[in-house]
Design an enzyme around this catalytic site. Structure first.
Site: not given
Ligand code: AGP
Length: 608
Positions: A2, A27, A74, A100-101, A481, A485, A488, A504, A603
């Site tokens: 958040c 966020r 969030w 937050n938390g 990766e 991408k 997500e 496999h 984020k």
């Molecule tokens: C990646 O596109 C995602 N947003 C997510 O996996 C991100 O890489 C992960 O949460 C780690 O974030 P950080 O690099 O800020 O620790």
């Protein structure tokens, strides 16, 4: 997750709070709210959905209040509904809290409050904080908060208002970031510097266990354990322009197109061409420390974990260091042995990821020296490690990480050369690697100029429900990766696999409806990857190959080929990931997805 934004000063309050929230929306964005004091009473505006929904409500409200708190959520506890949006009010309406938390003992606290006759309005953990502060309130908000915090287990970043103290905000931090913006006759309290920089570049980072009392011209930091702290004011190194889209449709596209510059930023000033070496002053290593390193442990999450996997190959091949890479969350579930001579490395773009921070703190309790590869200056992970490498990539606003990955790999190349030169890497080899690295930005530009080709490929291949990404060696993490991408931001299910491992099991998935993206640039494993492509094609799989310019064999084996400039295999992940970023981006846009704020994501994942 958040976002918190608190303001004291003479700007129009609601408009100012909304502008702060908009810079935090990446966020977390399932609901939001504002709280302020008017006529001796707390006023709360809250709405489900994005900030725009809250703005619609706030536009019809007039106030002369000069202090307020706001929050974009969030959801962790309680569905994304108005009743669960922050701020939360105490039973007597005298205290408003944004949080937050996660409060891990909230159920026990809630039961105790309910037995005492307190009626709850939400399903959140946060609401218990408001009621507890109200129970402790005797006219001094700071004291009421200080009396409440010891009851809370878990993580919090808090911004709190009291109806009877209108021009005061109290903040508290434990495990979730809070930063003070020190303006001229105005103060800001935010979970993220991106919301502060339009008002001031002067910031004070709060530490865990600290509270702050904020008035428009004064702040006082106090630790629950160590009393008052006169904190130094830092100056932010980026400006508003770096958090604007600058004509791009999405932050993610802007950040993909920044990578020629951001990769150069990652190595700028760190290469010693004459010596065939690097300079990494931020590591705070003495020569003896560095020479004593015998192995490395790297922890990270998500995209950063993929960069860590590239780092494993780099450190083993260039420095002869045994490397162990672990998901940060899994690392804390193990009892990992950290002997002397272990380099413990945490990789994190935000520097606030709770899982990574928890792994870092676990390593520190075991006495390990710890280092970070982090983008956000002054972030918690950056401040809790003994040293590290900043990426200098500028703020990454798009939830899907792009420029951070290429900068993280660049930093890992530098780190591998650093240790290699202390151990077995000849200066000539190091010089060759570093020279190739300085060519990468221009090669990235060459890829970006052909973005339209990738947009067309995405339209032809990535319109289904599944996709498979394959790669070997340095390109295996790139396959992971690429898959992350796609899933997500476009919500297409995608898996990354080591190319050989596809035989496999996953090969059972291959048919004419399965697009298979194979990262097949030149290197030791090229011939085997070519065989894997043929195995896919024999089962009617549709293959998009990412291949090296000048490769004469790949086209006959693939349905489509996207060529990238030739570089050393160890640097290829920096180039090869870019077409995969763009394929995912265009697939998501074509599907009408919210690219910068994908559903369910945030984020920075600041909860475990
Ligand atoms: C990646 O596109 C995602 N947003 C997510 O996996 C991100 O890489 C992960 O949460 C780690 O974030 P950080 O690099 O800020 O620790």
């Amino acid at each position: 997750m958040c976002g918190i934004f608190g303001y004291l000063g003479s700007r129009p309050l609601l408009e100012t709070l909304l502008s702060g929230l908009r810079r935090l929306e990446y966020r977390g964005y399932d609901s939001s709210g504002i709280g302020y004091v008017e006529g001796g009473a707390l006023r709360i505006l809250r709405e489900k959905g994005k900030i725009a929904s809250l703005a619609e409500v706030a536009d019809s409200v007039q106030t002369k209040a000069t202090a307020g708190i706001s929050h974009t959520r969030w959801a962790t506890h309680g569905v994304p509904e108005k009743r669960n949006a922050h701020p939360h009010l105490s039973f007597d309406g005298k205290i408003a809290v944004t949080h937050n938390g996660i409060i891990e003992n909230y159920r026990e606290l809630k039961e105790r409050l309910q037995k005492a006759g307190v009626a709850f309005q939400s399903e959140t953990d946060t609401e218990v904080i408001a009621h507890l502060i109200a129970k402790n309130y005797q006219g001094d908000l700071y004291k009421a908060v200080a009396a409440t915090l010891p009851l809370l287990e878990g993580a919090y970043g808090l911004a709190i208002l009291a109806a009877d103290e209108p021009d005061l905000i109290v903040g508290a931090r434990k495990g979730s970031p809070l930063v003070i913006g020190v303006g001229e006759g105005e103060m800001i309290l935010s979970s993220d510097t991106a919301a502060i920089v339009p008002f001031t570049k002067n910031v004070v980072y709060m530490n865990d266990g600290e509270l702050v009392t904020l008035r428009r011209d004064h702040y006082q930091l106090t630790s629950l354990h160590a009393g008052p702290r006169k904190a130094e004011v830092s100056s932010l190194s980026f400006d508003v322009g770096m958090i604007e889209k600058k004509g791009f449709e999405h932050f993610m596209l802007k950040e993909i197109f920044e990578q020629a510059e951001t990769v150069a930023n990652a190595y700028r000033g760190r290469i010693l061409p004459d010596e065939g070496n690097v300079k990494l002053g931020g590591l705070n290593f003495t020569a003896a420390d560095a020479k004593a390193v015998r192995r490395a442990v790297i922890v990270a999450c998500g995209t950063s974990w993929h960069a860590a996997l590239v780092g494993e190959y780099l450190l083993e091949n260039l420095a002869g260091l045994p490397v162990e890479v672990d998901y940060a969350s899994e690392y804390t579930s193990r009892n990992c042995i950290l002997e002397d001579g272990t380099l413990f490395l945490a990789i994190s773009q935000s520097g606030e990821t709770a899982d990574t921070l928890s792994a870092l703190r676990e390593a520190r309790t075991k006495g390990a020296k710890t280092h970070g590869i982090v983008n956000v200056v002054g972030s918690t992970i950056a401040r809790e490690t003994d040293g590290g490498i900043y990426l200098h990539a500028g703020p990454e606003i798009g939830v899907a990480s792009t420029k951070a990955f290429t900068s993280q790999v660049t930093a890992l190349v530098l780190l591998a050369v650093y240790f290699g030169r202390l151990r077995l890497l000849p200066s000539e080899d190091a010089r060759r690697i570093l020279t190739a690295l300085t060519k990468i930005p221009e090669q990235i530009q060459h890829i970006l100029e052909r973005a339209q080709t990738l947009k067309d490929m995405a339209a032809r291949y990535l319109d289904g429900h599944h996709a498979l990404y394959l790669g070997r060696s340095y390109n295996f993490p790139v396959a992971l990766e690429g898959a992350l991408k796609l899933k997500e931001i476009s919500y297409i299910h995608a898996e990354g696999y080591p190319a050989a491992e596809m035989k496999h099991g996953p090969i059972a998935l291959i048919d004419e409806n399965m697009p298979v993206i194979v990262v097949a640039t030149k290197g030791d494993t090229y011939a085997k990857v070519l065989s894997n492509i043929q195995e896919v094609r024999a089962r009617k799989g549709r293959v998009i190959a990412i291949a090296t310019e000048g490769d004469k064999d790949i086209a006959a084996a693939s349905d489509e080929v996207f060529y990238v400039p030739e570089t050393l295999p160890m640097l290829a992940p920096i180039l090869n990931v870019i077409p995969l970023q763009l394929l995912a981006y265009y697939a998501a846009v074509a599907r009408g997805c919210d690219v910068d704020q994908p559903r369910n994501l945030a984020k920075s994942v600041t909860v475990e």
